[in-house]
Design an enzyme around this catalytic site. Structure first.
Site, short mmCIF file in Angstrom:
data_model
loop_
_atom_site.label_atom_id
_atom_site.label_comp_id
_atom_site.label_asym_id
_atom_site.label_seq_id
_atom_site.Cartn_x
_atom_site.Cartn_y
_atom_site.Cartn_z
N ASP A 267 -24.11 -17.41 -22.08
CA ASP A 267 -23.59 -16.91 -20.87
C ASP A 267 -22.18 -17.49 -20.63
O ASP A 267 -21.66 -18.35 -21.48
CB ASP A 267 -24.76 -17.36 -19.64
CG ASP A 267 -24.43 -16.63 -18.40
OD1 ASP A 267 -23.31 -15.95 -18.36
OD2 ASP A 267 -25.30 -16.49 -17.49
C1 BGC Z 1 -23.88 -14.96 -15.29
C2 BGC Z 1 -24.51 -13.78 -16.23
C3 BGC Z 1 -23.50 -12.64 -16.36
C4 BGC Z 1 -22.22 -13.17 -16.75
C5 BGC Z 1 -21.21 -12.18 -17.25
C6 BGC Z 1 -22.53 -15.13 -15.65
O1 BGC Z 1 -21.98 -16.17 -14.58
O2 BGC Z 1 -24.84 -16.00 -15.27
O3 BGC Z 1 -25.81 -13.22 -15.85
O4 BGC Z 1 -23.92 -11.45 -17.05
O5 BGC Z 1 -21.71 -14.26 -15.84
O6 BGC Z 1 -20.81 -11.48 -16.05
#
Ligand code: BGC
Length: 722
Positions: A267
């Site tokens: 993530d």
């Molecule tokens: C979130 C994810 C997301 C990623 C990319 C993160 O802050 O937890 O769910 O896919 O950002 O945008």
């Protein structure tokens, strides 16, 4: 390209070029995106150079056919071997046509409609050049304090797994390479991100492995069995080790045990977060731990980029780990057909025709109708066109109904409730007043609201949370509506007129101060682009509410976590031998949630009768059929969600009081009845034993059929005799 050619390509790459494939950066780093140069905040201090960018493997948060084509063209000119970029984005509940938030979609209990929503989201996003969607998010949730409950379909492992599969089918279709209207799915957040302590985002998760496997893992596994191409790691720890550095989770479970051979992506920033978590002293250690644990792509931090080369040169990381990760990424690019056609579905014309098309809007309206849940109705809904209504509240005229994670959706395209109602009845029948802001109220606002209400036959209150009160980093400790809105409701109550509350929010709330004052409550969630029209359809009875909760609404925040598939305890309330005091209970509130899993009303009534089971013995070769007759005994056509629950009366470990094992959503005309049959197999009775073996036990089972997890018919029973 054949696999041999991919392997040959891998061999041609220098170590730097290989490490570049493992890096994912946001759009502003890339030329041709239209966003370049907007590198501010923490991004500015990442030390990213042109040399790094030209080797980068993937880009996130980019969309728009023109922009993605521009970025790809610019990249192909710079990248030595012409390896195309993968374009990834969060297409969570729609691209520009925004569907209800996933928690609402769950409440539709309509897998086909869910699949369709993902298919439409993919069609729009693929035309805008996206290749991979960071969805479905399938984290099981039991704590409405967590803001991200709106991103998942709820508290039940069986239902979540069914929705996970539906979303993957909708996103990926059957032929990712040739069907350019689809996207690769990235299931997230692996694992158990929904179980953060206290409902605080990013917080610690610690649970037994049995609990993890029994409740939290099934939906991820289902998504992978349906073919999801990628997995995203979670931010939280799992048994003391952050997911992004958790070898047991990724190498042992995901890869070895489940045989997953697709791409694992961290993530946002999660590799570097191994440092503040306290399991890595510095970026180098974070890089080593993440690659060893099995993270292929590092999203938005540069631990790999800055340290993997030295780690390999010093012999601390085996280069084959890097080769394997790169090969998985190249294979994904190959699966998406990017080597032959690096622009894939990006197409300015298709984008224009697709995005927010009438057909897509229709589907969004339909799903918003199906996912709204009627929680209370004391003879006030549906409204009659001749009634004069006062539409009051901060969501009366508010486009903030798309919900979090609708980054390409625009509030301007959203149909507000007032506009939806005006499309249904003459504007002279609706008096509108804001009543209060989301979190504040003035005397003038209250006076205006009271004046409006005085003129009306019925008050429709449009209340809720602004979308930034839920979603990522949107945890709340208080689950009531903001005080200002409760004050508004209390003031209007004094007028003694019928009141209806329509709620726009992203989580189960503690509805005290609202549900007890009003005659009807319609939980609209964040209904998406067509929200106002869908809610108007329901309020005026052109459509009949058919949503059923997939996450319990707590009676009070002190009950949380509160979920239907809980254990009995040794001292359950209400047992024949229960004492007055020494039972498992609260002294000040009921044990039960305000509204349970599976609950929701309709404008018609359904009657269940004649439940039966085909035999009182189940064997391995003889499954059982449970049947029940459901009749529409009211005057309106309506959809009912018929639910089947099972209880294993004496397990090797404690088993839940009820577990969902099947459901059917059926449409019945007035006076119509239908027999609904569920097949129960031994496989559905398996669970994780104390030694983690997944198996069923011989013995007695209870079966329940009903309209929700609480109001079931008298139990049926059978014996499993393997
Ligand atoms: C979130 C994810 C997301 C990623 C990319 C993160 O802050 O937890 O769910 O896919 O950002 O945008």
């Amino acid at each position: 390209m054949t696999d041999e050619q991919l392997i040959a390509l891998l061999k041609e790459l220098s170590l730097e070029e290989k490490i570049g494939q493992l890096l994912q950066l946001a759009a502003p780093f890339f030329a041709g995106t239209g966003t370049e140069g907007q590198i501010t905040g923490p991004m500015a201090s990442m030390g990213i150079t042109e040399d790094i960018i030209k080797n980068t493997g993937s880009i996130l948060g980019l969309s728009g056919a023109k922009e993605t084509i521009g970025a790809q063209q610019a990249h192909l000119k710079k990248n030595r071997l012409g390896i195309p970029l993968l374009v990834m984005a969060d297409i969570i509940h729609g691209y520009k046509t925004i569907f209800p938030v996933p928690l609402a979609i769950g409440c539709s209990w309509d897998l086909e409609a869910a699949e369709k929503s993902a298919e439409i989201a993919a069609a729009e996003a693929s035309a805008a050049g996206v290749h991979v969607s960071f969805s479905p998010m399938v984290d099981l949730v039991r704590d409405p304090r967590w803001g991200r409950v709106m991103e998942t379909t709820g508290e039940d492992p069986y239902l979540n797994a069914e929705f996970a599969k539906a979303f993957v089918r909708g996103l990926q279709g059957k032929d990712l390479k040739n069907d350019l209207t689809r996207l690769a799915a990235c299931v997230k957040h692996f694992a158990a991100y929904g179980a953060g302590e206290g409902g605080r985002d990013y917080n610690t998760v610690d649970m037994s492995e049995r609990q993890l496997r029994e409740y939290f893992l099934p939906a991820y596994k289902a998504a992978l069995e349906e073919g999801a191409e990628l997995v995203m790691t979670a931010f939280n720890t799992v048994d003391g080790i952050p997911a992004a550095g958790n070898k047991r989770l990724m190498r042992d479970l995901l890869r070895k045990e489940w045989g997953f051979d697709g791409v694992v992506i961290s993530d946002w920033g999660a590799v570097k977060e191994l440092i503040p978590h306290g399991v890595a002293a510095d970026e180098e250690e974070a890089a080593r731990k993440a690659i060893m644990a099995g993270v292929d792509i590092e999203m938005m931090t540069t631990c790999y980029e800055n340290h993997l080369k030295q780690l390999v040169e010093r012999g601390e990381v085996d280069e084959t780990l890097i080769d394997e990760a790169v090969l998985r990424i190249l294979r994904l690019k190959q699966k998406l057909g990017l080597f032959e056609n690096p622009y894939r579905g990006a197409d300015v014309d298709r984008e224009r025709e697709n995005v927010l098309s009438a057909e897509h809007r229709r589907a969004a309206r339909e799903l918003a109708v199906k996912s709204s849940v009627l929680l209370k109705n004391e003879a006030v809904l549906p409204l009659k066109p001749e009634q004069k209504i006062a539409l009051i509240g901060p969501f009366a005229q508010n486009g903030d109904i798309l919900g979090p994670w609708s980054w390409m959706g625009s509030k301007v395209d959203a149909v507000q409730l007032y506009d939806g109602l005006k499309a249904k009845v003459d504007a002279s029948r609706i008096i509108v007043a804001q009543g209060c802001d989301i979190e504040s109220v003035t005397d003038d606002q209250l006076d205006e609201a009271v004046r409006a209400a005085r003129e009306a036959d019925v008050i429709v209150l449009a209340l809720g949370e602004s979308s930034d009160m839920s979603g990522e980093a949107g945890s709340r400790a208080n689950l009531r509506l903001p005080q200002a809105q409760l004050e508004l409701a209390a003031q209007l109550k004094c007028l003694g007129k019928p009141m209806v509350a329509v709620l726009f929010n992203g989580r189960p709330l503690d509805l005290h101060g609202v549900y007890d004052l009003v005659d009807a409550v319609l939980e609209a969630w964040y209904p998406g682009t067509e929200g106002g029209l869908a809610i108007a359809d329901l309020l005026y009875g052109d459509r009949n509410p058919s949503g059923r909760l997939t996450m319990s609404f707590p009676f009070a925040v002190g009950q949380v976590p509160v979920y239907y598939n809980n254990f009995n305890t040794g001292r359950p309330q209400g047992a024949p031998e229960a004492q007055v005091r020494y039972v498992s209970q609260y002294l000040d509130i009921p044990n039960e949630p305000l509204y349970s899993f599976g609950y929701g009303l309709s404008y018609t009534t359904f009657e269940y009768s004649g439940e039966s089971i085909s035999s009182d013995i189940m064997t391995l070769t003889q499954p059982l059929t449970v049947t029940v007759k459901v009749a529409n005994t009211g005057k309106t056509a309506g959809e009912e969600v018929v639910q089947l629950y099972v209880r294993d009366l004496a397990g090797e470990v404690v088993r839940p009081l009820k577990e969902l094992k099947g459901f059917r959503k059926i449409l019945l005309q007035p006076g119509e009845s239908r027999e609904v049959a569920f097949m129960l197999t031994e496989e559905l009775l398996r669970y994780h034993h104390s030694d983690l073996a997944f198996a069923s036990d011989d013995g007695e089972f209870a079966v329940f059929v009903g309209p929700n997890s609480r109001d079931v018919l008298p139990e049926l029973s059978f014996k499993l005799n393997k």
